[in-house]
Design a protein around this motif. Sequence first.
Motif, PDB file in Angstrom:
ATOM      1  N   VAL A 233       0.836  -1.203   0.000  1.00 20.45           N
ATOM      2  CA  VAL A 233       0.000   0.000   0.000  1.00 20.45           C
ATOM      3  C   VAL A 233       0.872   1.254   0.000  1.00 20.45           C
ATOM      4  CG1 VAL A 233      -1.780   1.281   1.243  1.00 20.45           C
ATOM      5  CG2 VAL A 233      -1.804  -1.230   1.239  1.00 20.45           C
ATOM      6  N   HIS A 234       1.940   1.213   0.801  1.00 22.50           N
ATOM      7  CA  HIS A 234       2.838   2.372   0.916  1.00 22.50           C
ATOM      8  C   HIS A 234       4.285   1.880   0.796  1.00 22.50           C
ATOM      9  CE1 HIS A 234       4.444   6.195   1.877  1.00 22.50           C
ATOM     10  NE2 HIS A 234       4.803   5.910   3.107  1.00 22.50           N
ATOM     11  N   PRO A 235       4.869   1.953  -0.396  1.00 23.77           N
ATOM     12  CA  PRO A 235       6.205   1.386  -0.645  1.00 23.77           C
ATOM     13  C   PRO A 235       7.310   1.960   0.232  1.00 23.77           C
ATOM     14  CG  PRO A 235       5.099   1.855  -2.714  1.00 23.77           C
ATOM     15  CD  PRO A 235       4.260   2.466  -1.641  1.00 23.77           C
ATOM     16  N   GLN A 236       7.139   3.164   0.752  1.00 24.84           N
ATOM     17  CA  GLN A 236       8.172   3.797   1.586  1.00 24.84           C
ATOM     18  C   GLN A 236       7.994   3.481   3.069  1.00 24.84           C
ATOM     19  OE1 GLN A 236      10.445   4.724  -0.947  1.00 24.84           O
ATOM     20  NE2 GLN A 236      10.840   6.458   0.397  1.00 24.84           N
ATOM     21  N   ALA A 237       7.080   2.600   3.407  1.00 22.70           N
ATOM     22  CA  ALA A 237       6.762   2.336   4.810  1.00 22.70           C
ATOM     23  C   ALA A 237       7.979   1.878   5.599  1.00 22.70           C
ATOM     24  CB  ALA A 237       5.658   1.288   4.904  1.00 22.70           C
ATOM     25  N   ASP A 238       8.790   0.996   5.014  1.00 22.20           N
ATOM     26  CA  ASP A 238       9.952   0.489   5.753  1.00 22.20           C
ATOM     27  C   ASP A 238      10.958   1.593   6.052  1.00 22.20           C
ATOM     28  OD1 ASP A 238      10.515   0.722   3.046  1.00 22.20           O
ATOM     29  OD2 ASP A 238      11.684  -1.131   2.924  1.00 22.20           O
ATOM     30  N   ILE A 239      11.189   2.444   5.069  1.00 28.57           N
ATOM     31  CA  ILE A 239      12.117   3.563   5.277  1.00 28.57           C
ATOM     32  C   ILE A 239      11.568   4.514   6.328  1.00 28.57           C
ATOM     33  CG2 ILE A 239      13.156   5.593   4.164  1.00 28.57           C
ATOM     34  CD1 ILE A 239      13.228   3.939   1.571  1.00 28.57           C
ATOM     35  N   ASN A 240      10.267   4.737   6.309  1.00 29.18           N
ATOM     36  CA  ASN A 240       9.661   5.644   7.283  1.00 29.18           C
ATOM     37  C   ASN A 240       9.704   5.080   8.707  1.00 29.18           C
ATOM     38  OD1 ASN A 240       9.129   7.650   5.452  1.00 29.18           O
ATOM     39  ND2 ASN A 240       7.027   7.029   5.067  1.00 29.18           N
ATOM     40  N   ILE A 241       9.648   3.769   8.829  1.00 27.26           N
ATOM     41  CA  ILE A 241       9.783   3.166  10.165  1.00 27.26           C
ATOM     42  C   ILE A 241      11.157   3.495  10.731  1.00 27.26           C
ATOM     43  CG2 ILE A 241       9.921   0.997  11.456  1.00 27.26           C
ATOM     44  CD1 ILE A 241       7.857  -0.147   9.461  1.00 27.26           C
ATOM     45  N   LEU A 242      12.192   3.370   9.896  1.00 23.60           N
ATOM     46  CA  LEU A 242      13.535   3.721  10.351  1.00 23.60           C
ATOM     47  C   LEU A 242      13.639   5.204  10.667  1.00 23.60           C
ATOM     48  CD1 LEU A 242      16.455   2.784  10.858  1.00 23.60           C
ATOM     49  CD2 LEU A 242      16.960   3.393   8.484  1.00 23.60           C
ATOM     50  N   ARG A 243      13.083   6.026   9.789  1.00 27.88           N
ATOM     51  CA  ARG A 243      13.146   7.475  10.006  1.00 27.88           C
ATOM     52  C   ARG A 243      12.436   7.885  11.290  1.00 27.88           C
ATOM     53  NH1 ARG A 243      11.755   9.378   3.808  1.00 27.88           N
ATOM     54  NH2 ARG A 243      13.876   9.199   2.959  1.00 27.88           N
ATOM     55  N   SER A 244      11.389   7.150  11.649  1.00 19.53           N
ATOM     56  CA  SER A 244      10.646   7.499  12.868  1.00 19.53           C
ATOM     57  C   SER A 244      11.529   7.440  14.103  1.00 19.53           C
ATOM     58  CB  SER A 244       9.438   6.567  13.033  1.00 19.53           C
ATOM     59  OG  SER A 244       9.841   5.258  13.444  1.00 19.53           O
ATOM     60  N   THR A 245      12.558   6.584  14.075  1.00 19.92           N
ATOM     61  CA  THR A 245      13.454   6.476  15.230  1.00 19.92           C
ATOM     62  C   THR A 245      14.402   7.666  15.327  1.00 19.92           C
ATOM     63  OG1 THR A 245      15.205   5.236  14.065  1.00 19.92           O
ATOM     64  CG2 THR A 245      13.382   3.965  14.996  1.00 19.92           C
ATOM     65  N   GLU A 246      14.499   8.437  14.243  1.00 23.05           N
ATOM     66  CA  GLU A 246      15.363   9.611  14.221  1.00 23.05           C
ATOM     67  C   GLU A 246      14.574  10.907  14.358  1.00 23.05           C
ATOM     68  OE1 GLU A 246      17.240   9.299  10.446  1.00 23.05           O
ATOM     69  OE2 GLU A 246      18.397   7.503  10.949  1.00 23.05           O
ATOM     70  N   ASN A 247      13.237  10.803  14.321  1.00 19.64           N
ATOM     71  CA  ASN A 247      12.394  11.995  14.303  1.00 19.64           C
ATOM     72  C   ASN A 247      11.346  11.986  15.414  1.00 19.64           C
ATOM     73  OD1 ASN A 247      13.502  13.234  11.888  1.00 19.64           O
ATOM     74  ND2 ASN A 247      12.577  11.537  10.764  1.00 19.64           N
ATOM     75  N   VAL A 248      11.718  11.515  16.577  1.00 19.37           N
ATOM     76  CA  VAL A 248      10.791  11.483  17.701  1.00 19.37           C
ATOM     77  C   VAL A 248      10.543  12.920  18.181  1.00 19.37           C
ATOM     78  CG1 VAL A 248      10.403  10.685  20.057  1.00 19.37           C
ATOM     79  CG2 VAL A 248      11.568   9.188  18.404  1.00 19.37           C
ATOM     80  N   ASN A 249       9.314  13.349  18.174  1.00 19.72           N
ATOM     81  CA  ASN A 249       8.938  14.683  18.618  1.00 19.72           C
ATOM     82  C   ASN A 249       8.592  14.615  20.104  1.00 19.72           C
ATOM     83  OD1 ASN A 249       7.691  17.145  19.173  1.00 19.72           O
ATOM     84  ND2 ASN A 249       6.721  17.277  17.160  1.00 19.72           N
ATOM     85  N   MET A 250       9.499  15.086  20.938  1.00 17.15           N
ATOM     86  CA  MET A 250       9.298  14.966  22.377  1.00 17.15           C
ATOM     87  C   MET A 250       8.124  15.811  22.870  1.00 17.15           C
ATOM     88  SD  MET A 250      11.393  12.701  23.201  1.00 17.15           S
ATOM     89  CE  MET A 250      11.307  12.745  24.989  1.00 17.15           C
ATOM     90  N   GLY A 251       7.675  16.779  22.045  1.00 15.20           N
ATOM     91  CA  GLY A 251       6.508  17.568  22.418  1.00 15.20           C
ATOM     92  C   GLY A 251       5.208  16.841  22.162  1.00 15.20           C
ATOM     93  N   ALA A 252       5.295  15.662  21.548  1.00 16.86           N
ATOM     94  CA  ALA A 252       4.088  14.889  21.256  1.00 16.86           C
ATOM     95  C   ALA A 252       4.201  13.472  21.798  1.00 16.86           C
ATOM     96  CB  ALA A 252       3.842  14.869  19.746  1.00 16.86           C
ATOM     97  N   ILE A 253       4.945  13.337  22.904  1.00 25.78           N
ATOM     98  CA  ILE A 253       5.143  12.046  23.564  1.00 25.78           C
ATOM     99  C   ILE A 253       4.563  12.124  24.975  1.00 25.78           C
ATOM    100  CG2 ILE A 253       6.867  10.480  24.536  1.00 25.78           C
ATOM    101  CD1 ILE A 253       6.622  10.172  21.567  1.00 25.78           C
ATOM    102  N   VAL A 254       3.707  11.185  25.333  1.00 25.32           N
ATOM    103  CA  VAL A 254       3.067  11.199  26.651  1.00 25.32           C
ATOM    104  C   VAL A 254       4.065  10.858  27.753  1.00 25.32           C
ATOM    105  CG1 VAL A 254       1.292  10.118  28.087  1.00 25.32           C
ATOM    106  CG2 VAL A 254       0.813  10.629  25.687  1.00 25.32           C
ATOM    107  N   GLY A 255       4.970   9.936  27.462  1.00 24.14           N
ATOM    108  CA  GLY A 255       5.972   9.554  28.452  1.00 24.14           C
ATOM    109  C   GLY A 255       7.189   8.964  27.773  1.00 24.14           C
ATOM    110  N   TYR A 256       8.298   8.955  28.504  1.00 23.92           N
ATOM    111  CA  TYR A 256       9.517   8.370  27.972  1.00 23.92           C
ATOM    112  C   TYR A 256      10.376   7.866  29.124  1.00 23.92           C
ATOM    113  CZ  TYR A 256      11.718  12.824  29.280  1.00 23.92           C
ATOM    114  OH  TYR A 256      12.155  13.916  29.987  1.00 23.92           O
ATOM    115  N   LYS A 257      11.349   7.035  28.802  1.00 21.15           N
ATOM    116  CA  LYS A 257      12.242   6.487  29.815  1.00 21.15           C
ATOM    117  C   LYS A 257      13.687   6.762  29.444  1.00 21.15           C
ATOM    118  CE  LYS A 257      11.380   2.371  31.528  1.00 21.15           C
ATOM    119  NZ  LYS A 257      11.061   0.924  31.620  1.00 21.15           N
ATOM    120  N   ILE A 258      14.496   7.054  30.435  1.00 23.11           N
ATOM    121  CA  ILE A 258      15.945   7.113  30.284  1.00 23.11           C
ATOM    122  C   ILE A 258      16.498   6.017  31.190  1.00 23.11           C
ATOM    123  CG2 ILE A 258      18.043   8.472  30.575  1.00 23.11           C
ATOM    124  CD1 ILE A 258      16.378  10.971  30.107  1.00 23.11           C
TER     125      ILE A 258
END
Length: 289
Positions: A233-258
Amino acid sequence: MVKTIEEIERAIIKTYKKDIWVKFVRAINDFDMIKDGDKIAVAISGGKDSLTLAKLFQELKRHGKMKFELEFIAMNPGYVDENIERLEYNCKALGIPVKMYDSDIFQVAEKIAGENPCYMCARMRRGNLYAKAQSLGCNKLALGHHFNDVIETVMLNIIYSGNFKTMMPKLHSDNFENMEIIRPMYYVEEEAIKRFMRFTGLRPLDCACAVTKRRSGNRRFWIKDLISEIKKVHPQADINILRSTENVNMGAIVGYKIRDEKHSFLETYEKNSSGYEDKDENNCDNCQI
């Protein structure tokens, strides 16, 4: 017919330059994986990924500008004799001076992990490889994980573990001082590795595990099939999954862990209140209200 070492080495930097060699070098540069003076243990399981990684490292040492040493290590965790012989044959055909050593990991993992030995086996193998690499004076352990392993890990964590994390390109060891894992095939797609291995004429090990079945009930294979369906359906989906790990928007995250320390967006909510609103045109929130 098995190709000569010369043909294989020429192909990896010529025929497969764009799909394998360039991506291998780019990951090393992007993530600063190798420094002058490093001594790197390349872990060889006998599969297509680790064999390809070994040849890439040999070519990098021959043609690259960095000065580093290599050790090629292969653990026998309990393979049947046929698989040991094939691993040794493939390494010899590729010109890889591998150092094999024995362990009883398959036996121990089956004994202590019952019906789900894979997780325990993976952890034990990692620790065993770290120890061997360290005993050879290495400061880095190179593993053959590739692009597809990375994005599948993201999806596995989201769907089965309820968290967002990925397979890191490099990682310091918690238990082995001054040791680090690197994954130089981070950008290399599995299909390119398969094509290269077919070109060599060699028959790498598929799954040499003596404990579990290869595909039956394997969550990673289910995820692999799922991503394949999404790509229709979306040929770029795999690349976008990888990109998502580099583009985390901390202003739109409910919680996170360090590490093990958990944080909530509420900690900085009032301080950062600036009327932030998600205006991403691909966001579907509006159709739900």
